[in-house]
Design a protein around this motif. Sequence first.
Motif, PDB file in Angstrom:
ATOM      1  N   PRO A  71     -15.317 -48.450  18.456  1.00 38.07           N
ATOM      2  CA  PRO A  71     -15.065 -48.130  17.284  1.00 38.07           C
ATOM      3  C   PRO A  71     -14.448 -49.100  16.423  1.00 38.07           C
ATOM      4  O   PRO A  71     -13.488 -49.947  16.681  1.00 38.07           O
TER       5      PRO A  71
ATOM      6  N   TRP B  99     -11.981 -49.244  14.251  1.00 33.58           N
ATOM      7  CA  TRP B  99     -10.428 -49.176  13.950  1.00 33.58           C
ATOM      8  C   TRP B  99      -9.953 -49.687  15.258  1.00 33.58           C
ATOM      9  O   TRP B  99      -8.893 -50.433  15.238  1.00 33.58           O
TER      10      TRP B  99
ATOM     11  N   ALA C  63     -14.244 -36.133  15.994  1.00 35.83           N
ATOM     12  CA  ALA C  63     -15.199 -35.654  16.977  1.00 35.83           C
ATOM     13  C   ALA C  63     -15.600 -36.988  17.539  1.00 35.83           C
ATOM     14  O   ALA C  63     -16.936 -37.110  17.472  1.00 35.83           O
TER      15      ALA C  63
ATOM     16  N   SER D  19     -17.799 -37.949   9.618  1.00 32.02           N
ATOM     17  CA  SER D  19     -19.282 -38.645  10.029  1.00 32.02           C
ATOM     18  C   SER D  19     -20.257 -37.347  10.274  1.00 32.02           C
ATOM     19  O   SER D  19     -19.877 -36.547  11.285  1.00 32.02           O
TER      20      SER D  19
ATOM     21  N   HIS E 175      -0.335 -46.755  27.959  1.00 27.64           N
ATOM     22  CA  HIS E 175      -0.185 -45.876  29.087  1.00 27.64           C
ATOM     23  C   HIS E 175       0.737 -46.570  30.102  1.00 27.64           C
ATOM     24  O   HIS E 175       1.734 -45.844  30.699  1.00 27.64           O
TER      25      HIS E 175
END
Length: 340
Positions: free
Chosen positions: A164, A166, A9, A35, A184
């Motif tokens: 983030p 990662w 999320a 989390s 993309h």
Amino acid sequence: VLKIGLVGAGGIAYLHLRAFVECGLVEEVRIADPSPEARASAQRQFGIIGAAYPSLEALLEDPDLQVLDLCTPPYLHCRQAVAALQAGKHVIVEKPMAMTVAECDEMLATAQRCGRRLFVALSQRMFPAHVRAKELLQAGALGEPLLGVINIYGDEMEGASALPAWQSDGGQAGGGAIFDAGYHAVYMLQHFFGPAQAVVALAKRLRSELPHEAADTAVAALELPGPALGSIVVTCAATGDRWTENRRLVGTQGSLLIHDDPDYGPPLLLLRREEAVPIPVPQPLQLHSYGVARILEHFVECLVRDQPEQVTAAEARAAVATCQALCESERLGQRVAVVG
Ligand SMILES: NC(=O)c1ccc[n+]([C@@H]2O[C@H](COP(=O)([O-])OP(=O)(O)OC[C@H]3O[C@@H](n4cnc5c(N)ncnc54)[C@H](O)[C@@H]3O)[C@@H](O)[C@H]2O)c1
């Protein structure tokens, strides 16, 4: 109507949750995220969330859920998709599909074996200008396709500390700019021209201030089917810029120019000799959110109505193969054939 389990999320999950609310075909979403803050924040904002758990296992064991939607970092996509498919769930997974072709193949084989569907959210396939450009290409409006150029300029300096973790880890992100925003560009060039046969890439960390260990910038050349060539420039180090994407598709009879940002021109322009003809297409204000919403709505409809999807996991896998070849080319400093 469906009950969906959403895994992870974080940032993109909010667009997924909004899409599930708006499509009217999802009754309830149950979420899993280690989390507590992420769980609480999502629950505060979305009444559609019926339950929240610290781990994926609770969703795997939940018999009410037909679908798991994976909004986790790329390095988790394969193992979580395989677990979900084995638990009898259909799977929607965010881009990039996974980190390697071998992982994609494991996901596809598991879906086949378990008789479940696997969807990859290639959101830019739903951009109105992209849909129209593909129709024009197919109708021969550009003559023979020769060249596709996609440029993506992002500035992640400002929010760098909030990125983030990662994304700043080369291994977990799966190859920095190439696998992140570059993915993309790769699947769109592939959609317009067909899959790349061979590639050359350079990638670099231009801004050491960014927490990325992986390259923040990549420049790539692609050999596409027939005589066509492709070029991709992708950076998240364009300080002072806003997120900007533009594309040019060149054929023997003319070009198409595609802009995301209305300040830089109409969304779709057909260039032919002296003429520059705007092609009317809707241009949603929040184009990226719009793309995510449309692709999720499409997948939910495919599940509810038992219809085939227009955007396939096979094309998402082919784009991973190209990104993997680009990373390999960067590492070796030479041209690399794409192993389909
Ligand atoms: N389509 C797009 O344009 C677009 C835009 C942004 C991100 N994405 C993709 O979405 C994915 C997620 O990106 P993000 O920006 O939302 O990342 P994020 O870091 O903001 O969110 C990831 C969430 O996953 C959670 N998580 C980590 N490990 C977990 C586990 N084992 N089980 C359950 N949850 C776990 C984290 O706590 C975090 O809340 C990536 O694959 C990214 O490439 C796509």
